[in-house]
Design an enzyme around this catalytic site. Structure first.
Site, mmCIF file in Angstrom:
data_model
loop_
_atom_site.group_PDB
_atom_site.id
_atom_site.type_symbol
_atom_site.label_atom_id
_atom_site.label_comp_id
_atom_site.label_asym_id
_atom_site.label_seq_id
_atom_site.Cartn_x
_atom_site.Cartn_y
_atom_site.Cartn_z
ATOM 1 N N TYR A 1 26.904 -25.413 26.056
ATOM 2 C CA TYR A 1 25.508 -25.827 25.967
ATOM 3 C C TYR A 1 25.055 -26.158 24.549
ATOM 4 C CZ TYR A 1 21.348 -26.126 28.937
ATOM 5 O OH TYR A 1 20.298 -26.568 29.690
ATOM 6 N N LYS B 1 16.637 -24.527 24.381
ATOM 7 C CA LYS B 1 16.109 -23.741 25.498
ATOM 8 C C LYS B 1 15.621 -22.368 25.023
ATOM 9 C CE LYS B 1 16.669 -26.543 29.010
ATOM 10 N NZ LYS B 1 15.507 -27.060 29.766
#
Length: 275
Positions: free
Chosen positions: A153, A160
């Site tokens: 990620y 996030k």
């Protein structure tokens, strides 16, 4: 119905596989009136999905990289509805070099793009809709569990994590106006966006093994949609600044189930010597 008479703005609807599409579908089923946003060439996909959701559903222009679009959005919503009861932020993007194990080599320009689109846009959306919530309202954003570092990620994971922090600060500043702000952290879902994440398939397959309730990335949109509707409704009036997990319980478990049969047999202890 949970959202009877509510006016809900929903961003991020592209195809029926979009998480936001599932939220829109459930919001309509619960009595809400919805308006979608889209921009550029992808807007035609949003307009097609809008017709599929409910003929006559409007799509307003919103490119989160353009401050003027947020001002125009506020004006359009005020003209069409006069008020907004809820907003769904389902917007995220990171350049290819900001994902897939390239963390140490990602240039600032790519990080900046990812942050502006994926994180800062939540603040901008909140500022755009807050004046239209004189009696309070609910803003939700779609997050991904950001308490750990994920193998693939990279900078989107950082964005996030920043998104969760943004939720808390917005909850602080908008709470006195009666506006709740929460994040919904779903497990991996089979969407168009997910296909652009290197290694997503292996993460998807491993998720169900660790989640105590199980997880099916193809059929879990409904549970996400239901939870979103609950957060948008009046049934959670004292919940704000939260990250609500809809992941089958994956986040609560430290590791997948173990198989004791794979362990080496214990060594035999020598018999005690006679005295």
């Amino acid at each position: 119905m949970l959202l009877q008479g509510k006016k809900i703005l929903i961003t991020g609807v592209l195809t029926p596989q979009s998480i936001a599409y599932g939220i829109a579908e459930h919001a309509l089923a619960q009595g809400a009136e919805i308006i979608l946003t889209g921009f550029g060439r992808a807007r035609s996909l949003t307009e097609r999905s809008a017709k599929r959701l409910k003929p006559g559903t409007e799509v307003l222009e919103l490119d989160v990289n353009k401050p003027e679009d947020f001002k125009a959005l506020t004006a359009s919503l005020k003209d069409k509805w006069g008020r907004v009861d809820g907003a769904v932020h389902s917007i995220a993007f990171a350049p290819e070099d900001a994902l897939g194990g390239n963390f140490l080599n990602t240039p600032w320009e790519s990080v900046q793009t990812a942050f502006r689109v994926s994180t800062f846009s939540l603040k901008e959306l909140a500022v755009a809709v807050a004046p239209l919530m004189p009696s309070g309202g609910s803003i939700i954003t779609l997050d991904f569990d950001n308490n750990v570092a994920w193998p693939i990620y990279d900078w989107m994971g950082v964005c996030k994590a920043a998104l969760a922090a943004t939720v808390r600060y917005l909850a602080r500043d908008l709470g006195p106006k009666g506006i709740r702000v929460n994040a919904l952290a779903a497990g991996p879902l089979n969407t168009v966006a997910a296909k652009g994440i290197p290694g997503f398939k292996s993460l998807e397959q491993a998720w169900g093994r660790q989640a105590p309730l199980g997880w099916d990335s193809r059929n879990s949109h409904e549970t996400v949609g239901r939870t979103a509707c609950a957060l948008l409704s009046d049934w959670m009036p004292s919940t704000t600044g939260e990250q609500v997990h809809v992941d089958g319980g994956y986040h609560a478990i430290g590791a997948p189930p173990v198989d004791p049969s794979l362990d080496d047999p214990p060594e035999a202890k020598p018999a005690p010597a006679d005295e």
